[in-house]
Structure formats: structure tokens, C-alpha cells
Design a protein around this motif. Structure first.
Motif, PDB file in Angstrom:
ATOM      1  N   ASP A 216       0.834  -1.195   0.000  1.00 48.38           N
ATOM      2  CA  ASP A 216       0.000   0.000   0.000  1.00 48.38           C
ATOM      3  C   ASP A 216       0.875   1.255   0.000  1.00 48.38           C
ATOM      4  O   ASP A 216       1.939   1.280   0.619  1.00 48.38           O
ATOM      5  CB  ASP A 216      -0.914   0.015   1.231  1.00 48.38           C
ATOM      6  N   ILE A 217       0.406   2.241  -0.770  1.00 51.92           N
ATOM      7  CA  ILE A 217       1.077   3.545  -0.763  1.00 51.92           C
ATOM      8  C   ILE A 217       0.034   4.560  -0.314  1.00 51.92           C
ATOM      9  O   ILE A 217      -1.037   4.663  -0.928  1.00 51.92           O
ATOM     10  CB  ILE A 217       1.594   3.918  -2.164  1.00 51.92           C
ATOM     11  N   GLU A 218       0.295   5.304   0.758  1.00 53.82           N
ATOM     12  CA  GLU A 218      -0.656   6.309   1.237  1.00 53.82           C
ATOM     13  C   GLU A 218      -0.247   7.690   0.753  1.00 53.82           C
ATOM     14  O   GLU A 218       0.951   7.963   0.578  1.00 53.82           O
ATOM     15  CB  GLU A 218      -0.699   6.302   2.774  1.00 53.82           C
ATOM     16  N   GLY A 219      -1.266   8.555   0.620  1.00 51.77           N
ATOM     17  CA  GLY A 219      -1.011   9.926   0.195  1.00 51.77           C
ATOM     18  C   GLY A 219      -1.633  10.166  -1.164  1.00 51.77           C
ATOM     19  O   GLY A 219      -1.473   9.341  -2.067  1.00 51.77           O
ATOM     20  N   LYS A 220      -2.366  11.311  -1.266  1.00 51.05           N
ATOM     21  CA  LYS A 220      -3.025  11.577  -2.541  1.00 51.05           C
ATOM     22  C   LYS A 220      -2.191  12.531  -3.389  1.00 51.05           C
ATOM     23  O   LYS A 220      -1.946  12.276  -4.567  1.00 51.05           O
ATOM     24  CB  LYS A 220      -4.419  12.164  -2.287  1.00 51.05           C
ATOM     25  N   GLU A 221      -1.732  13.636  -2.755  1.00 50.45           N
ATOM     26  CA  GLU A 221      -0.885  14.594  -3.489  1.00 50.45           C
ATOM     27  C   GLU A 221       0.574  14.149  -3.459  1.00 50.45           C
ATOM     28  O   GLU A 221       1.291  14.249  -4.432  1.00 50.45           O
ATOM     29  CB  GLU A 221      -0.981  15.992  -2.855  1.00 50.45           C
ATOM     30  N   HIS A 222       0.997  13.672  -2.276  1.00 47.85           N
ATOM     31  CA  HIS A 222       2.398  13.278  -2.067  1.00 47.85           C
ATOM     32  C   HIS A 222       2.421  12.038  -1.181  1.00 47.85           C
ATOM     33  O   HIS A 222       1.529  11.880  -0.344  1.00 47.85           O
ATOM     34  CB  HIS A 222       3.150  14.433  -1.383  1.00 47.85           C
ATOM     35  N   VAL A 223       3.401  11.192  -1.353  1.00 47.04           N
ATOM     36  CA  VAL A 223       3.502   9.988  -0.523  1.00 47.04           C
ATOM     37  C   VAL A 223       3.614  10.389   0.948  1.00 47.04           C
ATOM     38  O   VAL A 223       4.388  11.280   1.307  1.00 47.04           O
ATOM     39  CB  VAL A 223       4.760   9.171  -0.908  1.00 47.04           C
ATOM     40  N   THR A 224       2.813   9.710   1.808  1.00 48.09           N
ATOM     41  CA  THR A 224       2.920   9.983   3.254  1.00 48.09           C
ATOM     42  C   THR A 224       3.334   8.726   4.026  1.00 48.09           C
ATOM     43  O   THR A 224       3.861   8.822   5.128  1.00 48.09           O
ATOM     44  CB  THR A 224       1.574  10.489   3.824  1.00 48.09           C
ATOM     45  N   ALA A 225       3.050   7.551   3.465  1.00 50.16           N
ATOM     46  CA  ALA A 225       3.459   6.298   4.124  1.00 50.16           C
ATOM     47  C   ALA A 225       3.410   5.161   3.114  1.00 50.16           C
ATOM     48  O   ALA A 225       2.704   5.231   2.099  1.00 50.16           O
ATOM     49  CB  ALA A 225       2.536   5.980   5.300  1.00 50.16           C
ATOM     50  N   VAL A 226       4.204   4.139   3.416  1.00 51.73           N
ATOM     51  CA  VAL A 226       4.237   2.955   2.561  1.00 51.73           C
ATOM     52  C   VAL A 226       4.104   1.737   3.472  1.00 51.73           C
ATOM     53  O   VAL A 226       4.718   1.691   4.538  1.00 51.73           O
ATOM     54  CB  VAL A 226       5.575   2.898   1.777  1.00 51.73           C
ATOM     55  N   THR A 227       3.266   0.777   3.078  1.00 52.03           N
ATOM     56  CA  THR A 227       3.150  -0.449   3.863  1.00 52.03           C
ATOM     57  C   THR A 227       3.764  -1.593   3.070  1.00 52.03           C
ATOM     58  O   THR A 227       3.488  -1.752   1.881  1.00 52.03           O
ATOM     59  CB  THR A 227       1.666  -0.768   4.164  1.00 52.03           C
ATOM     60  N   ILE A 228       4.623  -2.352   3.754  1.00 50.46           N
ATOM     61  CA  ILE A 228       5.196  -3.534   3.107  1.00 50.46           C
ATOM     62  C   ILE A 228       4.687  -4.781   3.841  1.00 50.46           C
ATOM     63  O   ILE A 228       4.226  -4.686   4.978  1.00 50.46           O
ATOM     64  CB  ILE A 228       6.748  -3.507   3.078  1.00 50.46           C
ATOM     65  N   ALA A 229       4.737  -5.912   3.179  1.00 51.46           N
ATOM     66  CA  ALA A 229       4.318  -7.167   3.813  1.00 51.46           C
ATOM     67  C   ALA A 229       5.211  -8.290   3.309  1.00 51.46           C
ATOM     68  O   ALA A 229       5.775  -8.208   2.203  1.00 51.46           O
ATOM     69  CB  ALA A 229       2.860  -7.473   3.485  1.00 51.46           C
ATOM     70  N   GLU A 230       5.297  -9.332   4.125  1.00 54.34           N
ATOM     71  CA  GLU A 230       6.077 -10.493   3.718  1.00 54.34           C
ATOM     72  C   GLU A 230       5.312 -11.246   2.626  1.00 54.34           C
ATOM     73  O   GLU A 230       4.078 -11.247   2.617  1.00 54.34           O
ATOM     74  CB  GLU A 230       6.286 -11.407   4.934  1.00 54.34           C
ATOM     75  N   VAL A 231       6.023 -11.890   1.722  1.00 53.63           N
ATOM     76  CA  VAL A 231       5.348 -12.714   0.703  1.00 53.63           C
ATOM     77  C   VAL A 231       5.722 -14.177   0.906  1.00 53.63           C
ATOM     78  O   VAL A 231       6.804 -14.498   1.423  1.00 53.63           O
ATOM     79  CB  VAL A 231       5.734 -12.286  -0.744  1.00 53.63           C
ATOM     80  N   GLY A 232       4.806 -15.045   0.508  1.00 58.13           N
ATOM     81  CA  GLY A 232       5.066 -16.486   0.595  1.00 58.13           C
ATOM     82  C   GLY A 232       5.821 -16.964  -0.626  1.00 58.13           C
ATOM     83  O   GLY A 232       6.195 -16.165  -1.487  1.00 58.13           O
ATOM     84  N   PRO A 233       6.020 -18.280  -0.734  1.00 59.76           N
ATOM     85  CA  PRO A 233       6.734 -18.824  -1.891  1.00 59.76           C
ATOM     86  C   PRO A 233       6.031 -18.503  -3.215  1.00 59.76           C
ATOM     87  O   PRO A 233       6.661 -18.472  -4.270  1.00 59.76           O
ATOM     88  CB  PRO A 233       6.725 -20.336  -1.640  1.00 59.76           C
ATOM     89  N   ASP A 234       4.689 -18.241  -3.150  1.00 60.32           N
ATOM     90  CA  ASP A 234       3.954 -17.868  -4.365  1.00 60.32           C
ATOM     91  C   ASP A 234       4.079 -16.380  -4.672  1.00 60.32           C
ATOM     92  O   ASP A 234       3.439 -15.860  -5.573  1.00 60.32           O
ATOM     93  CB  ASP A 234       2.471 -18.245  -4.209  1.00 60.32           C
ATOM     94  N   ARG A 235       4.913 -15.663  -3.872  1.00 64.10           N
ATOM     95  CA  ARG A 235       5.155 -14.216  -4.021  1.00 64.10           C
ATOM     96  C   ARG A 235       3.917 -13.382  -3.701  1.00 64.10           C
ATOM     97  O   ARG A 235       3.828 -12.211  -4.077  1.00 64.10           O
ATOM     98  CB  ARG A 235       5.644 -13.839  -5.426  1.00 64.10           C
ATOM     99  N   LYS A 236       2.914 -13.990  -3.025  1.00 59.79           N
ATOM    100  CA  LYS A 236       1.707 -13.222  -2.645  1.00 59.79           C
ATOM    101  C   LYS A 236       1.864 -12.756  -1.199  1.00 59.79           C
ATOM    102  O   LYS A 236       2.384 -13.503  -0.348  1.00 59.79           O
ATOM    103  CB  LYS A 236       0.471 -14.112  -2.771  1.00 59.79           C
ATOM    104  N   PRO A 237       1.413 -11.529  -0.870  1.00 60.80           N
ATOM    105  CA  PRO A 237       1.560 -11.014   0.494  1.00 60.80           C
ATOM    106  C   PRO A 237       0.860 -11.913   1.520  1.00 60.80           C
ATOM    107  O   PRO A 237      -0.224 -12.447   1.257  1.00 60.80           O
ATOM    108  CB  PRO A 237       0.873  -9.652   0.423  1.00 60.80           C
TER     109      PRO A 237
END
Ligand SMILES: Cc1cc2nc3c(=O)[nH]c(=O)nc-3n(C[C@H](O)[C@H](O)[C@H](O)COP(=O)(O)OP(=O)(O)OC[C@H]3O[C@@H](n4cnc5c(N)ncnc54)[C@H](O)[C@@H]3O)c2cc1C
Length: 422
Positions: A216-237
């Protein structure tokens, strides 16, 4: 418009080294066409050191390394045109280009050397959800802004992808006063060189999270936060593994793509693995007299290898012209096949008659291999078996083939390169 024996498309390290080698091989009719306002290619923005250890046995910055070749081009009086965009290469090797002074012009050439480099994979190809706010840059764009234009893209940074440019930019942004919070890498291994992970992340305490991606990328005009998550062997979060980082900048360093639109439209056959041309031992494509070298051929880890390869392309272009532009193979053709862990090889075929005494075959592996063997088979016979402590996709591997060895194997049809456990 003048005609030239050799037209080189691109004045980066590959184009420059090819031009110098062609001139040194005795050809005086060479023209480099470069779309930028200066020679040197992407190295002009790589102001960190670490270039040239193999070629010059010195540690140079990117611009210093490029200048060593630019100086040779100038000293040898090789012609070049800047601010000149090549628009088309016809199968008969007529090059169509354009600049402000000459307008659109055509140059019939006897040989063409493709040296257009590569570009970064854009965000559009990455499927990241969220708005398209300001503050998202490719790592290369950020490198240009900081090192050439003198602008800081932001102060709190998350980097997606651990390719070398991303790793270098993690350190660069830190040195310029930014806080790089994390580097997230989708794969379970880094796409960059080990030395860059140590020198650019570990030395600055920047965490590298393997098997992670941006969800997820937050912020409409400018980036305010980014969310990352671990992925499994299928590369899905994996739900529940999300981590949110407040930041104003997201840098993307998710791979390089050879710049091959011109090659494709010329009818050059491409490798689906490298996205670069398929070449023979002379670095010649399926179109006789059209050669390729550098990052347009396959993405290299070190520029030293680009220069070495490009010299071969320049030298072979002169050989082709001196032989009266003879088309097609002159001897038996041997196929080189990459399999079981080896993803591709450059070159993919060898014409024994045209092969030099030694031939460097470069390849990359598709996974991390520890204490495994690089094996080479001549048809079904294993002729080379060399253990390596570690092999990773971010680092190029090479084997050297000897012509005499190939000649000893009568009727050799296929050379196979693979990775074996024992
Ligand atoms: C953004 C970025 C940053 C990099 N940073 C590093 C780094 O820090 N360290 C490192 O070891 N390697 C780095 N690399 C890899 C580096 O690109 C190679 O090692 C080396 O520069 C490749 O040389 P080249 O001549 O093949 O390509 P380039 O240096 O990319 O040169 C290609 C040249 O061709 C020109 N060109 C392209 N198309 C046309 C056309 N149609 N008409 C005319 N001219 C054209 C381009 O303007 C360019 O000057 C980076 C690559 C990129 C893309």
C-alpha cells in the motif's frame, strides 16, 4: 550525408569501447551516435567509486571511468554526434537518425554496433496499489536528480527492490541527510552485488527485508506512508505481516530492461530471458554485420565486463568488414544451451572457424546456490566441473572456452552449461 563503415548506436561505455577497439583494429570510418548531450552514458550519474578495478586496477568513479574511454575516442579522432537520436535501423544497415543541426538523416553502414544500454523497469509494470502521488521515483531518476541536477527527492525514504542502483541510492540518500527506513525485496535473495549490500546497507544500518513487497502507498498529493508485507513462496503477500513506514519518498529499483526497440524493429532475434539480442561468438546478431554489446545485450553487473565485451564487438565488426562483409556462418555451428540453474548464456552459438583462441561465455544463475558446481558438457561428456562457494542471480558468472578444446571434440554439436550439486 557521409557514409561510414561502422555506425555505433550509443556513446556509453559499450559504444566507446567498441569504437576504440574498431579504430585500433585498423578501421578509420567510425561514427558514434549518442542521444544525450555528452558521451559516457549512464556512468555520468554514477559518482560513487568502485568502477574499473578489473580494467584499470584502480577504483574510479563512474565519470572517471567513462572519461578514460572518452579520452581515447578523442585522442584517436573517432567521430561522434551528440544530441542525436537514432530512430531506425533497417535490415540493410541504413541508420536513420535525427538532430537539430542535420534534421532527419540516413547513413548507410557496412556494420552497425548496438550499444543502447538499458532502462529501469517502470512502476506501471509493477502492479502496486494506491494513488499515483508525487514522491515515487525510479532509483535511477533519483540518482540523476541528486548527482547531476542537485535536487533531493525527499527526506524519509523506502526502497522497493534491491538491485544495485537501489542499494547505491540507499547509501547516497543517507549521505545526503535522508533517513532510509527499509529496503524491501520481493525475492528471497538480493538482486544486487554482495559488496553493495555490505557497503551500502550494512555499513549504514539500513535493514534489507527479503521476501517483502509494497502492498500500500498512502497519500493523494504526495507519498505519506508505505506499507510492506512479507510474501510467501507464491510471491503473494501474507496477511498479518504488514509493516507501515511513514515516508515522503518511495524509490523503485526493480530491474533493468535492455533498450531494444530499435533492435526489434530491425528484425534482430531476441532472447526471451535476457530481453537482448541472441548473438554468436562474434557478438553478431542474426542480421550479418549487426553486433550488440553492453547492457543492450544483457544486463551486466560490472562495467568492466561491458568494456571487455564491447571491445570484442568492435574488433569483430572490423573483421566482418575486412572479410568483405561475408554473410552467414563459415564453419560448423555449435549451440550453447543453459539449463538446470543457468538461465542463459551469451553467446548462444559458436562458429568454430570464426572463434578466437579463447571465448568468454557469460551467464547468470536463477537462484542462490551454495557449494555447487558450474558444469560444462560437450554433447554428453562433462568437460568442466568447478565448485563455487556461492552463486547468486545478482552476480554474473563466466566460463572460458578454448578453441583447441572444442576442435578436439569431433562433430561437437552442443555445449551445455548447468549448475550441479555434486
Ligand atoms: C540508472 C542506472 C544506474 C546505474 N548505476 C550503476 C552503478 O551505480 N554502478 C554500476 O556498476 N553500474 C550501474 N549501472 C549499470 C551501467 O549502466 C552499466 O555498467 C554500463 O553503463 C552499461 O554501459 P552501456 O554502454 O551498455 O549502457 P549506457 O551507459 O546506458 O549507455 C547507453 C547509451 O546509449 C544511448 N542511447 C540509447 N538509445 C539511443 C538511441 N536510440 N540513439 C542514440 N543514443 C542512444 C544512451 O543515451 C546512453 O548514453 C546503472 C544503470 C542504470 C540504467
Amino acid at each position: 550525408m557521409k557514409t561510414y563503415d561502422i555506425v555505433i548506436v550509443g556513446g556509453g561505455p559499450a559504444g566507446l569501447a567498441a569504437a576504440v577497439a574498431a579504430k585500433e583494429a585498423g578501421n578509420d570510418s567510425i561514427l558514434i551516435l549518442e542521444r544525450d548531450h555528452e558521451l559516457g552514458g549512464i556512468l555520468n550519474q554514477c559518482i560513487h567509486n568502485g568502477f574499473g578495478l578489473h580494467t584499470f586496477k584502480e577504483e574510479l568513479t563512474g565519470p572517471e571511468y567513462a572519461y578514460r574511454f572518452i579520452k581515447q575516442v578523442l585522442d584517436l579522432g573517432i567521430e561522434y554526434k551528440l544530441n542525436t537520436m537514432v530512430m531506425d535501423i533497417a535490415a540493410d544497415k541504413t541508420v536513420t537518425a535525427m538532430n537539430r543541426e542535420d534534421g532527419m538523416f540516413q547513413i548507410p553502414a557496412k556494420a552497425v554496433i548496438l550499444a543502447m544500454g538499458c532502462r529501469e523497469r517502470p512502476r506501471g509494470a509493477l502492479n502496486i496499489p494506491g494513488y499515483r502521488p508525487a514522491g515515487i521515483f525510479s532509483a535511477g531518476t533519483a540518482q540523476r536528480l541528486v548527482n547531476i541536477e542537485g535536487y533531493m527527492p525527499g527526506r524519509e525514504v523506502v526502497i522497493l527492490g534491491s538491485g544495485d542502483i537501489g542499494l547505491i541510492m540507499a547509501r547516497r540518500m543517507t549521505l545526503e541527510g535522508a533517513k532510509v527506513k527499509v529496503v524491501a525485496e520481493l525475492m528471497p535473495y538480493s538482486g544486487g552485488l554482495k559488496r553493495n549490500i555490505v557497503q551500502c546497507l550494512d555499513d549504514y544500518g539500513i535493514p534489507l527485508k527479503l521476501s517483502h513487497t509494497v502492498v500500500d502507498i498512502e497519500g493523494k498529493e504526495h507519498v505519506t506512508a508505505v506499507t510492506i508485507a512479507e510474501v510467501g513462496p507464491d510471491r503473494k503477500p501474507i496477511p498479518g505481516t504488514e509493516e507501515r513506514y511513514t515516508c515522503d519518498t518511495l524509490l523503485l529499483s526493480c530491474g533493468l530492461i535492455p533498450e531494444n526497440e530499435l533492435s526489434r524493429s530491425a528484425g534482430v532475434k531476441m532472447s526471451p530471458v535476457t530481453s537482448g539480442p541472441i548473438v554468436n561468438e562474434s557478438l553478431e546478431t542474426n542480421i550479418p554485420g549487426v553486433f550488440a554489446c553492453g547492457n543492450v545485450l544483457h544486463v551486466h553487473d560490472l562495467v568492466d565486463y561491458v568494456s571487455e565485451e564491447a571491445k570484442r564487438a568492435g574488433h569483430n565488426a572490423v573483421k566482418y568488414i575486412n572479410s568483405g562483409c561475408k554473410e552467414g556462418a563459415s564453419g560448423p555451428s555449435i549451440e550453447i544451451v543453459a539449463t538446470e540453474g543457468a538461465r542463459y548464456t551469451v553467446p548462444s552459438t559458436i562458429d568454430l572457424n570464426r572463434m578466437d583462441d579463447l571465448l568468454t561465455v557469460r551467464f547468470r544463475v536463477g537462484d542462490v546456490y551454495k557449494n555447487s558446481f558450474v558444469s560444462v558438457y560437450f554433447d554428453d561428456e562433462r568437460v568442466f566441473h568447478n565448485q563455487k562457494r556461492i552463486m547468486a542471480p545478482g552476480e554474473m558468472e563466466q566460463i572460458i572456452l578454448r578453441k583447441s578444446q572444442l576442435e578436439e571434440h569431433k562433430d561437437l554439436k552442443k555445449i551445455t552449461v548447468k549448475i550441479e550439486k555434486e
